[in-house]
Design a protein around this motif. Structure first.
Motif, short mmCIF file in Angstrom:
data_model
loop_
_atom_site.label_atom_id
_atom_site.label_comp_id
_atom_site.label_asym_id
_atom_site.label_seq_id
_atom_site.Cartn_x
_atom_site.Cartn_y
_atom_site.Cartn_z
N TYR A 26 -43.44 14.55 30.69
CA TYR A 26 -42.51 15.43 31.40
C TYR A 26 -42.04 16.51 30.43
O TYR A 26 -41.50 16.20 29.36
CB TYR A 26 -41.30 14.64 31.91
CG TYR A 26 -40.36 15.46 32.77
CD1 TYR A 26 -40.49 15.48 34.16
CD2 TYR A 26 -39.33 16.20 32.21
CE1 TYR A 26 -39.63 16.23 34.96
CE2 TYR A 26 -38.46 16.96 32.99
CZ TYR A 26 -38.62 16.96 34.37
OH TYR A 26 -37.76 17.70 35.15
N CYS A 28 -39.73 20.02 30.18
CA CYS A 28 -38.75 20.85 30.88
C CYS A 28 -39.31 22.25 31.07
O CYS A 28 -39.74 22.89 30.12
CB CYS A 28 -37.44 20.91 30.09
SG CYS A 28 -36.63 19.30 30.06
N TRP A 204 -27.92 20.71 35.85
CA TRP A 204 -29.28 20.84 35.31
C TRP A 204 -29.76 19.51 34.70
O TRP A 204 -30.92 19.11 34.86
CB TRP A 204 -29.26 21.96 34.28
CG TRP A 204 -30.55 22.27 33.60
CD1 TRP A 204 -31.79 22.36 34.17
CD2 TRP A 204 -30.72 22.57 32.21
NE1 TRP A 204 -32.72 22.71 33.23
CE2 TRP A 204 -32.09 22.84 32.02
CE3 TRP A 204 -29.85 22.65 31.12
CZ2 TRP A 204 -32.61 23.18 30.76
CZ3 TRP A 204 -30.37 23.00 29.88
CH2 TRP A 204 -31.73 23.25 29.70
N CYS A 208 -33.33 17.09 35.82
CA CYS A 208 -34.48 16.62 35.05
C CYS A 208 -34.57 15.09 35.01
O CYS A 208 -35.66 14.54 35.09
CB CYS A 208 -34.46 17.18 33.63
SG CYS A 208 -35.13 18.86 33.55
N HIS A 233 -29.01 19.12 26.51
CA HIS A 233 -29.79 18.78 27.71
C HIS A 233 -30.45 17.40 27.63
O HIS A 233 -30.25 16.56 28.50
CB HIS A 233 -30.84 19.87 27.95
CG HIS A 233 -31.63 19.68 29.21
ND1 HIS A 233 -31.05 19.45 30.43
CD2 HIS A 233 -32.97 19.66 29.43
CE1 HIS A 233 -31.99 19.31 31.35
NE2 HIS A 233 -33.17 19.43 30.77
N GLU A 237 -29.62 13.92 29.56
CA GLU A 237 -30.57 13.22 30.43
C GLU A 237 -30.60 11.74 30.04
O GLU A 237 -30.57 10.85 30.88
CB GLU A 237 -31.97 13.81 30.28
CG GLU A 237 -32.21 15.10 31.00
CD GLU A 237 -33.67 15.49 30.95
OE1 GLU A 237 -34.54 14.63 31.24
OE2 GLU A 237 -33.98 16.64 30.61
ZN LIG Z 1 -35.05 19.36 31.51
#
Ligand SMILES: [Zn+2]
Length: 464
Positions: A26, A28, A204, A208, A233, A237
């Motif tokens: 994954y 971003c 945001w 994700c 970020h 997550e």
């Molecule tokens: Zn992300």
């Protein structure tokens, strides 16, 4: 076996388990509010390299790259241009993919759009509230950092030393400055969605964590992005994944910054960070080479001279490949090249191997050792192909008069009529084709592209 620097462990680690046959990744992706800049290109090119490298070792790679199509910056831009957020998002998403195509980046296996996953995000937020790890205040829903078992794992800083990043807004109603929004209420006149906590937009970080788990499962192999995403970020997550009791990414990898501290770009480059413009001026392969020959974790200076150097290097490679046909690649040399990439994507070493072979190949041509030179050319071509930098190979339609000239030249050579053969070669070359005689027959190239279609008298009519 492929190794990579893992941000979580702070060391170079084995990326693949023995017997593993698929690899889930994954990365971003873009917030589609503007054209991609040089930093975006580096990140995307790096994961494209990793993906190709793993796939060529027989792994099936599943790459997910999200598209953030709902964001304050998109909405601000739409207001400035008196258009809708959807129009801004779709315009810049189209430019993003076209630019990445030019960079030789293969499209991801899936590109989830945030606006399509809002219901799944709402379910996750409710789970976090149910777990007492999130709370509702007037302007939205926030994650309670104090409830996260281990906060700061990626950032490697004690909880009390972390400062809210610039994406975190100061909000006095929050229990802690580090608590971050999972859901932000907005006015009904703005782009938004209904939720149990009022009309609003997802955060945001929630986007994700939701899309990665939904598409790749609770555990996946690698979570990637640029170094600027480590905090807040990715840390955030990971915080949500912990609260959701999800194992999440096995490894984390981050690509270094693109810098422009030194020499300034000339006026001709215009917007200095604009990737689309850099590709227009230098070509996608030269920009890709500039990215890939640097070690991916180091800062990379992308000045005009960096790009000029990359273009000169690419020309050196292509001019060598233009000197003759391809023979058979030397397996040991290609293995030395791929082994360097295996070692935490050590492309500087890989490129020095590649350029050694370009130099040796040129010497062989100068010594008129054409068979060995052809093998060097095939070796260099195989290396370039491994990293997505080979001159494009595609089927070109060959005009009937060129097919006829190739056939007639073969006939003339058989008849030892070398004057006619040379005259026909001149005709073929005047039409822009380079012609090489190989053990397997005649090889034609045009614009550094190998023409796969063998010429024949039944050639279809030229296009248009
Ligand atoms: Zn992300």
């Amino acid at each position: 076996m492929t190794t990579l620097f893992d941000t979580m462990t702070g060391s170079v680690t084995q990326l693949i388990n023995p017997g593993q046959d698929t690899f889930s990744l994954y990365v971003c992706g873009p917030t589609v509010q503007d054209r991609p800049h040089l930093g975006h290109g580096r990140i995307v090119a790096t994961y494209d390299l990793l993906r190709r490298h793993l796939r060529q070792q027989g792994l099936q790679v599943n790459l997910v790259m999200n598209v953030t199509d709902v964001d304050d910056k998109i909405i601000t831009r739409a207001a400035q241009e008196s258009t809708s957020a959807e129009a801004i998002a779709s315009r810049y998403e189209a430019i993003w993919w076209e630019t990445m195509d030019e960079l030789g980046v293969e499209r991801p296996d899936s590109t989830p759009h945030a606006t399509d996953w809002v219901q799944a995000m709402i379910i996750k937020i409710q789970l976090m509230i149910d777990a007492q790890a999130a709370y509702v205040i007037e302007d939205g829903v926030y994650l309670r950092i104090a409830s996260v078992p281990h906060y700061g794992l990626l950032t490697k800083q004690a909880f009390d030393q972390l400062q809210p990043g610039n994406r975190v807004e100061v909000n006095q109603a929050k229990e802690s400055p580090l608590d971050f929004a999972l859901w932000k209420r907005v006015d009904v006149s703005e782009l938004g969605f209904d939720s149990p906590w009022g009309y609003g937009r997802p955060g945001w970080h929630t986007e994700c964590v939701t899309m990665s788990i939904e598409l790749l499962g609770p555990t996946f192999d690698l979570h990637g992005g640029g170094m600027d995403l480590i905090f807040p970020h990715h840390e955030n997550e990971l915080a949500q994944a912990q609260v959701l009791k999800t194992p999440f990414a096995r490894h984390w990898a981050h690509v270094g910054f693109v810098e422009m501290n030194g020499e300034k770009m000339s006026k001709s480059i215009g917007n200095t960070f604009d990737l689309t413009e850099a590709i227009r001026l230098f070509g996608g392969r030269a920009v890709r080479l500039a990215y890939l020959r640097a070690y991916y974790r180091s800062p990379l200076e992308m000045s005009e001279s960096t790009l000029n150097d990359a273009l000169a290097s690419l020309n050196r490679i292509d001019n060598f490949l233009d000197r003759g046909p391809y023979g058979r690649p030397e397996a040991g040399a290609v293995a030395a090249f791929t082994r360097a990439i295996d070692n935490d994507l050590d492309t500087p070493t890989a490129f020095s191997v590649l350029f050694d072979h370009v130099r040796e190949g040129n010497t062989l041509y100068d010594l008129r050792q054409f068979d060995s030179a052809a093998d060097k050319a095939a070796t260099v071509h195989a290396m370039l192909d491994w990293i997505g930098l080979a001159p494009t190979t595609e089927r070109l339609s060959i005009p009937p008069e060129i097919s006829e000239a190739v056939e007639a030249r073969q006939q003339a050579k058989q008849n030892r009529d070398y004057a006619t053969a040379d005259a026909l070669r001149a005709v073929i070359e005047a039409a822009g084709f380079a012609i090489f005689d190989t053990k397997d027959g005649t090889e034609l190239r045009k614009d550094r592209r190998l023409v796969i279609d063998r010429p024949s008298n039944e050639a279809s009519s030229p296009e248009n």
